[in-house]
Design an enzyme around this catalytic site. Structure first.
Site, short mmCIF file in Angstrom:
data_model
loop_
_atom_site.label_atom_id
_atom_site.label_comp_id
_atom_site.label_asym_id
_atom_site.label_seq_id
_atom_site.Cartn_x
_atom_site.Cartn_y
_atom_site.Cartn_z
N ARG A 17 -6.32 -7.94 -11.30
CA ARG A 17 -6.52 -9.38 -11.21
C ARG A 17 -7.98 -9.63 -11.51
NH1 ARG A 17 -3.42 -13.85 -9.36
NH2 ARG A 17 -4.78 -15.46 -8.58
N LYS A 51 -22.94 -4.17 -8.52
CA LYS A 51 -24.10 -3.44 -9.05
C LYS A 51 -24.26 -3.68 -10.54
CE LYS A 51 -23.26 0.26 -5.73
NZ LYS A 51 -22.56 1.54 -5.64
N HIS A 61 -0.19 -14.73 -16.31
CA HIS A 61 0.20 -14.14 -15.04
C HIS A 61 1.67 -13.73 -15.19
CE1 HIS A 61 0.30 -13.11 -10.95
NE2 HIS A 61 0.13 -14.28 -10.36
N ARG A 66 -1.55 -13.22 -1.85
CA ARG A 66 -0.11 -13.26 -2.09
C ARG A 66 0.31 -12.25 -3.15
NH1 ARG A 66 2.11 -17.78 -0.70
NH2 ARG A 66 -0.01 -18.59 -0.75
N THR A 67 -0.36 -12.30 -4.29
CA THR A 67 -0.01 -11.41 -5.39
C THR A 67 -0.28 -9.94 -5.02
OG1 THR A 67 -0.54 -13.15 -6.96
CG2 THR A 67 -0.44 -10.93 -7.83
#
Lengths: 301, 152
Positions: free
Chosen positions: A101, A80, A129, A51-52
């Site tokens: 994010r 890695k 957020h 969504r974001t």
């Protein structure tokens, strides 16, 4: 390294919040522009959040920018063993802006310090957020015509919900009256009550979800999550108490709007969707405009 | 009148005496102040009788005078520490340790999901309360209260 980043909602002053909201309104009128033409934005999603991510990528595309990045860390060098510092340093060499994010709390602040370009936090674990908060504020502003002196009712998980905490902090600039409706186990944390006391903000706590909402201007619903409860019996007891049904809205104010950060599970009954007071889907769309305005501010455009 | 007690750690001519350090934190205080890499003569005593602390430690550093912000770093673990500045065997100045406004690179964030506990990041805190000392992480924004302060 720079102050153009947006990591926490506290990074914006009251004036800056209002400036970004005004800008978001302009983007809503004319979403397509060329402000990001010739610019590359890195979209680094170390954990999936469809969504974001889509909201950001839509915002960037509508502004004519190009996007590079990854959608979860399994497709990046993180597997890695590369550190966040190295990934951020490398990517910030390539691009003009980083949208990030990350599941680890504080990662966005750290990235903003090692990056040569501004970083916009698209969620760092349970911490912040801020673009969600800005779209919540924009939705409130749009539907109420003001942010000042509103009755804000917050319902559900007020203990862990970061959207609740950030919205509370941001709204504190605008003389709100808060009503918190939650089970004892999920009540608003003490730190926020101390904050509101210090700032002379009126607030009331309730455990019953009933006609007290008739005074509300904004009803901010959140999901009560099973995994938050140590005792499954406790969850069973409260899970159906905080469900909004259409008949509860009968005597509410005409200007009331219902917000929800989504995804919803069962806390808003489907029959509410057709009610003109339901606003959660438009709220999500507002996220694109709010993010366009945030990006423009970060790049001084 | 008090009988002059025998000194448990011998006197210094010039320098700094740090008294009333909680006994369990002696070596951390030494660490924080970098005394393990210091060429001055350093003498210390540990598990000495103290009316305030029960057991205390004391450190005497010859020919060394600390800056305030240097010494304030130990306030996290030794909030009652007292400094005596010695010149020519005489105490010429007494200081108490004061809590700093910021704490950088000394304490650990108590949030296991904080970036500072995942990657090599120097911790940074704002001191949001001085009694008892309470820290707010610059990165994850969580509170570390005085009971959970862990020195690195």
């Amino acid at each position: 390294m720079d102050n153009k980043s947006l990591v926490s909602i506290d990074d914006y002053t009251k004036e800056e919040i209002l400036e970004v909201l005004a800008r978001a309104a302009e983007f809503e009128k004319n979403p397509n522009c060329n402000l990001l033409e010739g610019k590359v934005v890195a979209s680094l999603f170390f954990e999936p959040s469809t969504r974001t991510r889509l909201s950001f990528e839509t915002a960037i595309s509508r502004m004519g920018g190009k996007i590079v990045g990854f959608t979860d860390s399994s497709s990046s060098s993180v597997t890695k063993g590369e550190t966040l510092k190295d990934t951020t340093k490398m990517v910030s060499n390539y691009c003009d802006l980083v949208v990030m994010r990350h599941p680890i709390e504080g990662s966005a602040r750290y990235a903003s310090e090692v990056s040569d370009v501004p970083v916009i936090n698209a969620g760092d674990g349970a911490n912040q957020h801020p673009t969600q908060t800005m779209l919540d504020l924009y939705s409130i502003y749009k539907t109420q015509g003001t942010l000042e002196n509103l009755n804000i009712f917050m319902v559900g998980d007020l203990k862990y919900g970061r959207t609740v905490h950030s919205l509370l902090m941001a709204m504190s600039h605008f003389n709100p009256t808060f009503h918190f409706i939650a089970p004892k186990e999920l009540e608003i944390p003490l730190a926020y009550k101390i904050f509101m006391d210090k700032n002379n903000i009126n607030y009331h706590e309730h455990t019953e979800f009933n006609d007290i909402i008739n005074d509300a201007d904004i009803l901010y619903m959140t999901r009560v999550q099973r995994e938050r409860f140590a005792d499954p019996l406790e969850y069973e007891k409260v899970k159906n108490v905080y469900i909004l049904k259409n008949d509860m809205l009968e005597n509410t104010r005409d200007n009331l709007r219902i917000l929800h950060p989504l995804p919803r599970v069962n806390e808003i009954a489907v029959d509410v969707d057709a009610n003109p007071k339901a606003y959660y889907f438009q709220q999500a769309l507002n996220g694109v405009y709010a993010r366009q305005a945030i990006i423009a501010k970060a790049l001084d455009l | 009148m008090d009988a002059k007690k025998e000194l448990q750690v011998s006197a210094i001519e010039n320098g700094t005496v740090i008294d009333h350090i909680p006994a369990e934190y002696l070596f951390q205080v030494i660490n924080i102040l970098g005394l393990d890499n210091c060429n001055n003569s350093v003498t210390f005593g540990n598990n000495l009788e103290s009316k305030i602390l029960g057991k205390k430690a004391i450190i005497k550093i010859a020919d060394k005078f600390f800056e305030d912000d240097e010494i304030n770093k130990i306030s996290l673990i030794a909030p009652h520490a007292k400094l005596n500045i010695i010149k020519d065997y005489q105490v010429v100045e007494k200081k108490i340790v004061e809590s700093p406004d910021k704490v950088i690179g000394i304490a650990k964030c108590m949030n296991p999901k904080c970036i500072t506990n995942v990657e090599e990041v120097t911790t940074r805190f704002k001191v949001i309360d001085k009694t008892p000392i309470t820290l707010k992480c610059h990165y994850c924004e969580k509170i570390t209260d005085h009971k959970h302060i862990e020195i690195m």
